[in-house]
Design a protein around this motif. Structure first.
Motif, PDB file in Angstrom:
ATOM      1  N   CYS A 179       2.320   9.730  16.243  1.00  0.00           N
ATOM      2  CA  CYS A 179       2.044  10.867  15.035  1.00  0.00           C
ATOM      3  C   CYS A 179       1.033  10.380  14.113  1.00  0.00           C
ATOM      4  O   CYS A 179       0.738   9.087  13.913  1.00  0.00           O
ATOM      5  N   ASP A 180       0.486  11.050  13.090  1.00  0.00           N
ATOM      6  CA  ASP A 180      -0.382  10.568  12.120  1.00  0.00           C
ATOM      7  C   ASP A 180       0.135  10.837  10.679  1.00  0.00           C
ATOM      8  O   ASP A 180      -0.324  10.516   9.704  1.00  0.00           O
ATOM      9  N   ALA A 181       1.544  11.284  10.658  1.00  0.00           N
ATOM     10  CA  ALA A 181       2.290  11.550   9.505  1.00  0.00           C
ATOM     11  C   ALA A 181       3.743  11.551   9.540  1.00  0.00           C
ATOM     12  O   ALA A 181       3.859  12.068  10.793  1.00  0.00           O
ATOM     13  N   LEU A 182       4.555  11.257   9.023  1.00  0.00           N
ATOM     14  CA  LEU A 182       5.814  11.281   9.121  1.00  0.00           C
ATOM     15  C   LEU A 182       6.546  11.891   7.789  1.00  0.00           C
ATOM     16  O   LEU A 182       6.405  11.610   6.682  1.00  0.00           O
ATOM     17  N   LEU A 183       7.450  13.149   8.039  1.00  0.00           N
ATOM     18  CA  LEU A 183       7.700  13.878   7.034  1.00  0.00           C
ATOM     19  C   LEU A 183       9.488  13.798   7.031  1.00  0.00           C
ATOM     20  O   LEU A 183       9.957  13.748   8.099  1.00  0.00           O
ATOM     21  N   VAL A 196       5.177   3.471   4.206  1.00  0.00           N
ATOM     22  CA  VAL A 196       4.085   3.456   4.804  1.00  0.00           C
ATOM     23  C   VAL A 196       3.230   4.565   4.359  1.00  0.00           C
ATOM     24  O   VAL A 196       3.751   5.700   4.363  1.00  0.00           O
ATOM     25  N   PRO A 197       1.822   4.507   3.816  1.00  0.00           N
ATOM     26  CA  PRO A 197       1.481   5.600   3.449  1.00  0.00           C
ATOM     27  C   PRO A 197       1.116   6.691   4.503  1.00  0.00           C
ATOM     28  O   PRO A 197       0.672   6.230   5.733  1.00  0.00           O
ATOM     29  N   GLY A 198       1.330   7.860   4.234  1.00  0.00           N
ATOM     30  CA  GLY A 198       1.626   8.917   5.473  1.00  0.00           C
ATOM     31  C   GLY A 198       2.909   9.405   5.558  1.00  0.00           C
ATOM     32  O   GLY A 198       3.174  10.357   6.316  1.00  0.00           O
ATOM     33  N   VAL A 199       3.763   8.475   5.088  1.00  0.00           N
ATOM     34  CA  VAL A 199       5.312   8.703   5.386  1.00  0.00           C
ATOM     35  C   VAL A 199       5.502   9.736   4.130  1.00  0.00           C
ATOM     36  O   VAL A 199       5.416   8.933   2.830  1.00  0.00           O
ATOM     37  N   MET A 200       5.764  10.906   3.841  1.00  0.00           N
ATOM     38  CA  MET A 200       6.138  11.509   2.955  1.00  0.00           C
ATOM     39  C   MET A 200       7.350  12.648   3.017  1.00  0.00           C
ATOM     40  O   MET A 200       7.869  12.898   4.125  1.00  0.00           O
ATOM     41  N   VAL A 254       7.693   2.375  11.242  1.00  0.00           N
ATOM     42  CA  VAL A 254       6.547   2.940  11.333  1.00  0.00           C
ATOM     43  C   VAL A 254       5.451   2.064  11.488  1.00  0.00           C
ATOM     44  O   VAL A 254       5.344   0.816  10.963  1.00  0.00           O
ATOM     45  N   ASN A 255       4.618   2.420  12.372  1.00  0.00           N
ATOM     46  CA  ASN A 255       3.185   1.575  12.782  1.00  0.00           C
ATOM     47  C   ASN A 255       2.039   1.971  11.896  1.00  0.00           C
ATOM     48  O   ASN A 255       1.734   3.459  11.960  1.00  0.00           O
ATOM     49  N   GLY A 256       1.180   1.177  11.531  1.00  0.00           N
ATOM     50  CA  GLY A 256       0.318   1.429  10.384  1.00  0.00           C
ATOM     51  C   GLY A 256       0.280   0.926   9.238  1.00  0.00           C
ATOM     52  O   GLY A 256       1.593   0.771   8.798  1.00  0.00           O
ATOM     53  N   ARG A 257      -0.784   0.321   8.615  1.00  0.00           N
ATOM     54  CA  ARG A 257      -0.528  -0.117   7.331  1.00  0.00           C
ATOM     55  C   ARG A 257      -1.257   0.846   6.130  1.00  0.00           C
ATOM     56  O   ARG A 257      -0.136   0.956   5.399  1.00  0.00           O
ATOM     57  N   HIS A 258      -2.016   1.490   6.231  1.00  0.00           N
ATOM     58  CA  HIS A 258      -2.802   2.282   5.331  1.00  0.00           C
ATOM     59  C   HIS A 258      -2.621   3.818   5.557  1.00  0.00           C
ATOM     60  O   HIS A 258      -3.120   4.496   5.017  1.00  0.00           O
ATOM     61  N   GLY A 259      -1.898   3.849   6.936  1.00  0.00           N
ATOM     62  CA  GLY A 259      -1.718   5.213   7.261  1.00  0.00           C
ATOM     63  C   GLY A 259      -0.789   5.244   8.372  1.00  0.00           C
ATOM     64  O   GLY A 259      -0.611   4.036   9.127  1.00  0.00           O
ATOM     65  N   VAL A 260      -0.091   6.364   8.975  1.00  0.00           N
ATOM     66  CA  VAL A 260       0.790   6.331  10.015  1.00  0.00           C
ATOM     67  C   VAL A 260       0.042   6.595  11.304  1.00  0.00           C
ATOM     68  O   VAL A 260      -0.855   7.136  11.424  1.00  0.00           O
ATOM     69  N   LYS A 261       0.212   5.547  12.312  1.00  0.00           N
ATOM     70  CA  LYS A 261      -0.279   5.630  13.706  1.00  0.00           C
ATOM     71  C   LYS A 261       0.790   6.191  14.688  1.00  0.00           C
ATOM     72  O   LYS A 261       0.296   6.847  15.444  1.00  0.00           O
ATOM     73  N   PRO A 314       0.842  -1.204  -0.041  1.00  0.00           N
ATOM     74  CA  PRO A 314      -0.033   0.130  -0.040  1.00  0.00           C
ATOM     75  C   PRO A 314       1.029   1.224   0.028  1.00  0.00           C
ATOM     76  O   PRO A 314       1.892   1.133   0.819  1.00  0.00           O
ATOM     77  N   ARG A 315       0.698   2.075  -0.877  1.00  0.00           N
ATOM     78  CA  ARG A 315       1.277   3.275  -1.064  1.00  0.00           C
ATOM     79  C   ARG A 315       0.459   4.588  -0.909  1.00  0.00           C
ATOM     80  O   ARG A 315      -0.596   4.752  -1.409  1.00  0.00           O
ATOM     81  N   GLY A 316       1.099   5.881  -0.189  1.00  0.00           N
ATOM     82  CA  GLY A 316       0.453   6.998  -0.370  1.00  0.00           C
ATOM     83  C   GLY A 316       1.435   7.807  -1.069  1.00  0.00           C
ATOM     84  O   GLY A 316       2.178   7.512  -2.018  1.00  0.00           O
ATOM     85  N   LEU A 317       1.045   9.261  -0.806  1.00  0.00           N
ATOM     86  CA  LEU A 317       1.691  10.386  -1.544  1.00  0.00           C
ATOM     87  C   LEU A 317       3.252  10.354  -1.009  1.00  0.00           C
ATOM     88  O   LEU A 317       3.366  10.438   0.220  1.00  0.00           O
TER      89      LEU A 317
END
Lengths: 957, 417, 90
Positions: free
Chosen positions: A404-408, A299-303, A380-387, A56-59
């Motif tokens: 956190c809910d996103a990692l930059l 992980v989606p949410g890591v950008m 990173v914990n979370g599959r479709h988003g960062v937990k 699964p991938r995000g931006l």
């Protein structure tokens, strides 16, 4: 609209709501949103699945560098475009987008089994297995690999859109409309230079779009540029390739962002190719932030931190409410603080460096951000988003959970030197940047701003893999996100002996995805450098290849599609033939009438009828496509004498001669009947396909070998319409129409030419025959071609005149043994081989190709010679191209001694005839030879090539 | 050499792939070898492999100025076929196709040879005549090649547009079912690994700067950027640079080097089942295992070593592809690159001895060398080992240009009328 | 696309206007029949094909239609100069 849209931030137009769907789900965004920002605003983190492991991938990014968020965009009627970056898709009302490379759905993708089994699919796994049993490769393994591979679906219906192409010239071309590019344009605005400023995005401004402090400057500057008469602004335009001598290819996207591009008939081109020739090029292509390499970095949410910043300030969308930043570079701190000040929740900045500029730390702490210096993210914990993320203190090597809910990620910056490299400018490694910077130019080009390394993002540390307390061989830390290349793939490649960066790239496929390594190449280099224990510059850099981003086939093809692909050449009489229901064949770029079927006739019947009409009465044939060259000047005869194999100097004005043209290698290139109109003037004809070649060849000799000859050559192919009238009644048909020419056989013999008028139109009337019958070729100015044709056709009605096409022409000439260059010869045939010794001037000391005819293998026995073939069964028509053997009972591979070049059913002779090139053919006349076909053998007797009217009695009608 | 198999992959996976050995050791030049091959492309590496395997000559170095497989081996469109017209060519290329079959097992390295079929489209009467001539000649030479009607062609390759209204309608096709594609890099790597295992030294980043000859004119060794290497036999297999290397031995060659471009699209799900070529429209296309459409473009018209072609060549190629496959207009070009091809006057290769004793050459494959890789390697090895050409490559000698016995496939397909 | 200076038009024009015409200064022998097979082979087929400075011919086919000579670097593709047909090798 949702909790992720921040009031008061961003440039989207909040007064214009735009509805669209993604994977069938309805969403709304604002005008100015990309698909990425509009979905982010709804809290969507999952955009796609990776190529190999279906993870699964995000931006990851916010622009052209995006490797993960690839979508298919529908355009109705089964039309769609795969593999578009969500960051580059502008939403419009009714946009339909869907995710790809997943089944049955984006959330539940069975292909992700590959991820579980990932350890069995390291780099190069396919080279090591799938070899047994042998037959399974094509039947089982390869189809399975293929089904798993690929990204989006391929389009299946013909593209209804059209594309345009144009040329532009300017003194100054600026690529990239960020602050540096705009500055360069402002400098030249109002000068006499023609300036073109191009930018790939929907809105110009580049980095300034994500910096509210520059908003006023940006507006002012763009207004000034728009008003400058010497500046052309091209937005939505990607300069994709930098070619020789400052020639730049760019594609402008014209309609994809429109909800309704209009009815198809009125629709603007979808894209336009710009071919720009620039005096000077300024590259202001900016820089792209690098991700960091650690477990879970995909992980989606890591950008990228810069992407989050762009989404926030350009689009007014927060990528999370409580984000963490993993930095190896000062810019991460600056971005974090800017976002925190704008109201986004920033929980912590983690920095792997042992020391960070205290001013940055102080600022961050003043904003309430936790600063974890000398720490790294290890999971990173979370599959479709960062937990949450696991962070590791470098000193105690223990990791702790950080919600956190996103990692930059802020891994430093890579200047975009793609176009610079296309231009063959050299690169130099910069330790400060941890990247290659432009060094010496190869064209008139300069770099400005970040792509030149002249922009300060602060300083950073060049890091391959972040510190981790896990077994690096057991974790997936991604380098190339789209192609699923991990850090351990890179080290495996090095372990297996891949020492060159090109090998590492090809073995791991790092940098070969649709993002072309924009975010991965430098990290791969750092990792390879660490694995080999060599500094990066010693490993090199893979070559940048056009295009900068993928470009549409249609745009590159431009106007060259359908009838404009290669425009069909038509003779002045073509429209008459079309009205008569002619069947055409393509010959070179022309179309020629092949036969004129009557109702119920197939080609065979039509051709038989046409042939008999010519032999018995009279036929009319459009020979306008023959190449024609006017040769003028006092030395015209001398020139032709040197070019052609036969003598030309003694030819009387008013007479014609068959000319045979060789290449300097002695092989037949072309032939044709030509006439001497006056002592200093010849009317040459060539084959239809050979016209341009022959003229070029003659010009070459005239200009460069014999510049002392006073001769002029002019192509007249399209100046003359040529109407061939062949058959015993030919003279009777034209007699009432011709003035000023005595048509009697005594006054106007075979192979003569006369000038006069026909139907009141000036004509060069040739008495020539490619059929063996009495014949004329009526040359009239092309504009009168159809008029004269119709008059002749009308006059011929009383004599049973019949139009015939190229197929009949071929049969009739074969009955007389006349060759067609390119069919009965093939570029390896000498005049002697073709039985044309009579057309070679034995006394001439030289002509083009003569010396080659004396080479040992050309005078040797056993060469193939043109002969006739008569099948034992007269109804049997040999296949053209069929091979000939002497012994049909030999095993394969057989000794072939020749092949059939021409073969027809001759209605005149009531049997089939054929011509063939056969080894020592003329010595075999009378012999039986064999033509083995699948399942049977045809037997034929060798003859000479003259099948009809051996005495030549029919020439006078 | 660790034997590759599903089992070894599984076993190594359990150890997180930490114990894979190098595919080929990075060798240092020794002072002398029994034979030196110049150029570590597929052909050169193949020659070294067969020298060691079939002729027991294992003191062999392959020297490469860059990285192995970095020339045309890694830059082509990976098409394999043998449906050539003349007996000499058909035997030469079919020798290669026979070796392609089973090459993965022979090398214990999957080169992903895929017999997907190569289909050549006929667009006019001349094409039909020419293809039939090929088909009949191939059949009697034992080379598979068959005629398809337009409908059969479409059945074999569904994306094909066979409407009679097309600018160049498809009038039929010649299909070689044994033709197909292979993975280009894997071929170089597979040969390198297998040759190394037999004792061959592969020396990268080592450029030949001179060829030393004795008083009798025969080869004594090669000068390189990494020192002098003594050897009595030098095989030059350096496509794109043959003229330059041969001049070191005082030989002028009938070669010209042109830029040739190719490109790939973004990867998509399987859509294109075979290889399609159209000489009349100037297009050839297949789909890789990865999903990219692999498309060959033409050569630029001028001699060049820049590995850089012009945009208009690509424009023309894509126009041709879109003309035959209108649905691909929305596909996108991902990568475009150039190679350097050595072209002979008859567009057939030169593979054999040279006037310099001990100097052998394999060159002039033009745009079509990849398909011949195993065959060329094998025949070059034979020629070096025996100091005489194999009957298959004997006709492809240098002398034919003097005598006029050319093997001109391109001329045989010439169009005039 | 390369730019080429036509010495007859005295203008720099895009490569599309020109046709390449092979290596320059390979004059056709005055009396080919006097040449040995080897000499004739050299004239027909042997080419310098250098990596670097190359003398070559071009024709301004979509312009003045004249053949002319050029010196171009085959590695960079950059033209050093162009000159009229008949002028000595430069």
């Amino acid at each position: 609209m949702s909790g992720y849209r921040i009031d008061g931030l961003g440039r989207v137009d909040r007064s214009r709501r735009v509805n669209f769907t993604f994977d069938g789900q309805a969403y709304a965004g604002f005008a100015g949103d990309s698909l990425a920002s509009a979905l982010l605003a709804h809290g969507v983190t999952l955009f796609g699945r990776s190529f190999k492991y279906h993870r699964p991938r995000g931006l990851l990014g916010a622009g052209a560098e995006e490797p993960n968020a690839l979508v298919t965009v529908e355009r109705g009627g089964g039309v769609f475009t795969p593999n578009l970056r969500a960051t580059a898709v502008e939403i419009h009302e009714g946009l339909v987008a869907r995710s790809q490379n997943r089944w049955p759905s984006l959330k539940t993708d069975f292909g992700s089994i590959n991820d579980r089994l990932g350890r069995f699919f390291p780099a190069g796994f396919y080279n090591k297995t799938f070899m047994w049993p042998r037959s399974f490769w094509e039947k089982l393994y390869e189809p399975a690999i293929r089904r798993m591979a690929g990204l989006g679906d391929a389009p299946t219906v013909a593209d209804p859109d059209h594309y345009a192409a144009t040329y532009a010239h300017c003194e100054l071309l600026i690529i990239g409309a960020g602050p540096a590019g705009i500055d360069a344009a402002l400098e030249a605005a109002g000068t006499k230079q023609r300036v073109i400023l191009i930018d790939e995005n929907a809105e110009m401004g580049g980095g300034a779009l994500a910096d509210p402090a520059l908003a006023a400057w940006l507006e002012r500057s763009l207004k000034a540029l728009a008003e400058a008469p010497n500046v052309t602004l091209l937005k939505r335009t990607t300069a994709f390739g930098y070619y020789h001598d400052n020639f730049i290819g760019a594609v402008e996207r014209l309609t994809d962002h429109l909800a309704n591009p209009g009815p198809q008939s009125l629709r603007a081109p979808r894209e336009q190719l710009w071919r720009i020739r620039a005096g000077e090029v300024v590259l202001a292509t900016g820089a792209i932030e690098r991700p960091l390499v650690f477990a879970g970095n995909d992980v989606p949410g890591v950008m990228l931190a810069s992407a989050a910043r762009t989404f926030l300030f350009r689009d007014g969308v927060a990528v999370g409410r409580n984000v963490a930043v993993m930095a190896a570079h000062d810019s991460g701190w600056k971005d974090a603080c800017a976002m925190a000040r704008a109201g986004m929740g920033v929980a912590a900045i983690i920095d792997c460096r042992s020391e960070v500029d205290p001013a940055l730390v102080q600022e961050a702490e003043s904003l309430g951000i936790d600063c974890l210096i000398h720490w790294s993210v290890v999971g990173v914990n979370g599959r479709h988003g960062v937990k949450s993320v696991q962070v590791l203190h470098h000193d105690d090597f223990l990791d702790r959970r950080l919600p956190c809910d996103a990692l930059l990620m802020a891994g430093g910056w890579t200047p975009s030197v793609h176009l610079w490299s296309h231009s063959l400018g050299s690169l130099a490694w910069s330790d400060d940047w941890g990247a290659y910077l432009p060094d010496k130019p190869n064209e008139k080009v300069r770099c400005v701003g970040a792509c030149a390394g002249k922009w300060s993002f602060g300083s950073g540390m060049n890091v391959g893999h972040l510190e981790t307390n896990r077994n690096p061989a057991a974790i997936k830390a991604f380098v190339d996100f789209q192609n699923d290349v991990t850090a351990k793939d890179i080290s495996l490649a090095v372990r297996e002996g891949m020492k060159s960066v090109e090998h590492i790239k090809r073995y791991t496929t790092n940098g070969m995805a649709t993002d072309q390594g924009k975010t991965s190449n430098l990290n791969a280099l750092q990792l390879a450098s660490a694995a080999m224990g060599k500094p990066v510059p010693e490993i090199g850099l893979t070559t940048f290849r056009p295009p900068y981003t993928p470009q549409t086939f249609g745009a590159l093809a431009g106007h060259a599609q359908g009838p404009l692909f290669q425009p069909t050449r038509k003779s002045p009489i073509d429209s008459w033939a079309e009205a008569q229901g002619a069947v055409y064949e393509p010959v070179a770029q022309w179309r020629r009438a092949r036969y004129f079927p009557k109702p119920g006739e197939d080609m065979h019947k039509a051709v038989a009828r046409e042939c008999l009409a010519v032999r018995e009465r009279v036929g009319i044939f459009d020979a306008s496509t023959l190449g024609k060259i006017e040769v003028i000047g006092p030395d015209a005869a001398e020139f032709l004498n040197r070019m052609y194999t036969n003598p030309w100097k003694a030819l009387e004005p008013g007479r014609c001669r068959y000319g045979l043209l060789l290449g300097e290698d002695g092989f037949i290139r072309d032939d044709g009947v030509s006439a001497r109109m006056a002592p200093d003037r010849f009317h040459l004809t060539t084959t239809t396909g050979g016209a341009a070649r022959v003229l070029n060849m003659m010009e070459d000799y005239l200009q460069t070998e014999w510049p002392d000859l006073d001769v002029w050559l002019t192509s007249t192919t399209e100046q003359w319409a040529v109407i061939a009238l062949q058959g015993p009644k030919a003279r009777e048909v034209i007699a009432p129409l011709v003035q000023g020419i005595d048509l009697s056989p005594e006054a106007f013999p075979h192979m003569a030419v006369r000038e006069g008028t026909i139907c009141g139109v000036p004509t060069r009337l040739f008495r020539v025959s490619f059929t063996g019958e009495l014949g004329f070729e009526i040359n009239v100015p092309a504009g009168f071609g159809r008029h004269v044709w119709e008059q002749v056709f009308a006059a011929g009605q009383a004599h049973g005149i019949t139009p015939y096409g190229t197929e009949t022409m071929h049969v009739l000439r074969a009955e007389k043994g006349f060759i067609i260059v390119g069919q009965d010869t093939d570029g390896t045939v000498t005049p002697h081989d073709a039985g044309l010794d009579w057309a070679v001037g034995k006394k001439k000391p030289d002509f083009v190709g003569k010396r080659s005819l004396a080479r040992p293998d050309i005078v040797a026995d056993g060469r193939k010679q043109l002969v006739g073939l008569l099948t034992d069964n007269p109804a049997e028509v040999l296949e053209e191209g069929a091979q000939i053997v002497a012994d049909p009972n030999q095993p394969v591979p057989m000794k072939m001694i020749g092949h059939v070049t021409s073969s027809y059913a001759s209605a005149t002779l009531g049997r089939s005839i054929a011509m063939a090139l056969v080894a020592d053919g003329r010595a075999r006349v009378g012999q039986k030879l064999h033509i083995p076909m699948p399942g049977r053998v045809i037997t034929a007797t060798v003859t000479d090539t003259l099948f009809y009217d051996r005495e030549g009695s029919r020439l006078d009608g | 050499m660790v034997r590759f198999s599903g089992l070894s992959l599984f076993a190594k996976a359990l150890g997180n792939h930490q114990s894979w050995p190098e595919l080929w050791p990075d060798a240092q030049p020794k002072p002398a070898y029994d034979a030196v091959i110049v150029g570590a492309g597929g052909h050169g590496l193949g020659a070294a492999y067969y020298l060691a395997k079939k002729y027991g000559i294992t003191k062999v170095a392959v020297i490469e100025k860059g990285w192995l497989g970095g020339g045309n081996t890694g830059r082509n469109t990976t098409i394999v076929r043998s449906n050539y017209l003349y007996d000499e060519s058909a035997h030469l290329y079919d020798h290669a196709v026979k070796l392609w079959d089973g090459l993965s097992q022979d090398l214990n390295f999957n080169v992903m040879y895929s017999k997907r079929g190569v289909m050549m489209l006929a667009h006019n009467v001349h094409d039909i005549q020419s293809f039939q001539r090929h088909i009949h000649a191939n059949r009697l030479n034992g080379v598979d090649n068959e005629w398809l009607t337009p409908e059969q062609a479409k059945e074999y390759c569904p994306p094909l547009d066979i409407s009679p209204e097309a600018r160049y309608p498809v009038l039929g096709a010649a299909l070689q079912r044994r033709g197909g594609t292979a993975r280009h890099d894997s071929v170089a790597w597979g040969y390198a690994r297998a040759a190394s295992a037999l004792g061959v030294d592969i020396i990268q980043n080592c450029m030949v700067t001179g060829i030393r000859r004795g008083a009798d004119g025969a080869v004594e060794g090669v000068e390189t950027t990494r020192g002098y290497i003594a050897t009595k036999k030098v095989g030059v297999s350096a496509a794109g640079n043959t003229s330059v290397v041969m001049r070191m031995a005082g030989l002028d060659f009938p070669l010209e080097s042109y830029p040739l471009q190719a490109l790939v699209s973004e990867p998509v799900k399987p859509v294109f089942p075979c290889v399609v070529m159209s000489n009349t429209v100037h297009a050839y296309i297949s789909q890789s295992d990865k999903g990219e459409l692999v498309i060959g473009a033409g050569t630029d018209q001028y001699v060049s070593y820049s590995q850089r072609g012009a945009l208009h060549i690509v424009e023309h190629t894509l126009a041709a592809i879109c003309e035959i496959f209108p649905m691909f207009r929305r596909m996108r070009m991902l990568r475009n690159w150039g190679g350097i091809v050595d072209v002979t006057p008859d567009r057939s290769p030169i593979l054999g001895k040279t006037p310099v004793p001990g100097l052998y050459v394999n060159c002039g494959w033009g745009t079509g060398g990849f398909k011949a890789t195993p065959g060329a390697g094998d025949l070059l090895a034979y020629t070096i080992a025996k100091d005489e050409p194999h009957p298959i490559n004997a006709p492809f000698n240098l002398d034919r240009f003097r005598g006029g016995r050319l093997i001109d496939e391109a001329a045989a397909a010439a169009v005039a009328h | 696309m390369i730019l080429i200076h036509c010495p007859y038009c005295d203008e720099q024009r895009p490569g599309l206007e020109f046709a390449y015409a092979g290596e320059a200064h390979i004059a056709r022998p005055a009396d080919p029949s006097a040449l040995s097979d080897e000499e004739w082979e050299r004239f027909l087929f042997i080419r310098a094909n250098p990596r670097g400075r190359h003398h070559e011919r071009w024709r301004h086919i979509h312009g003045c239609a004249r053949f002319f000579n050029a010196v171009r670097d085959t590695v960079s593709d950059k033209f050093e100069l162009t000159y009229k047909a008949g002028e000595p090798r430069k």
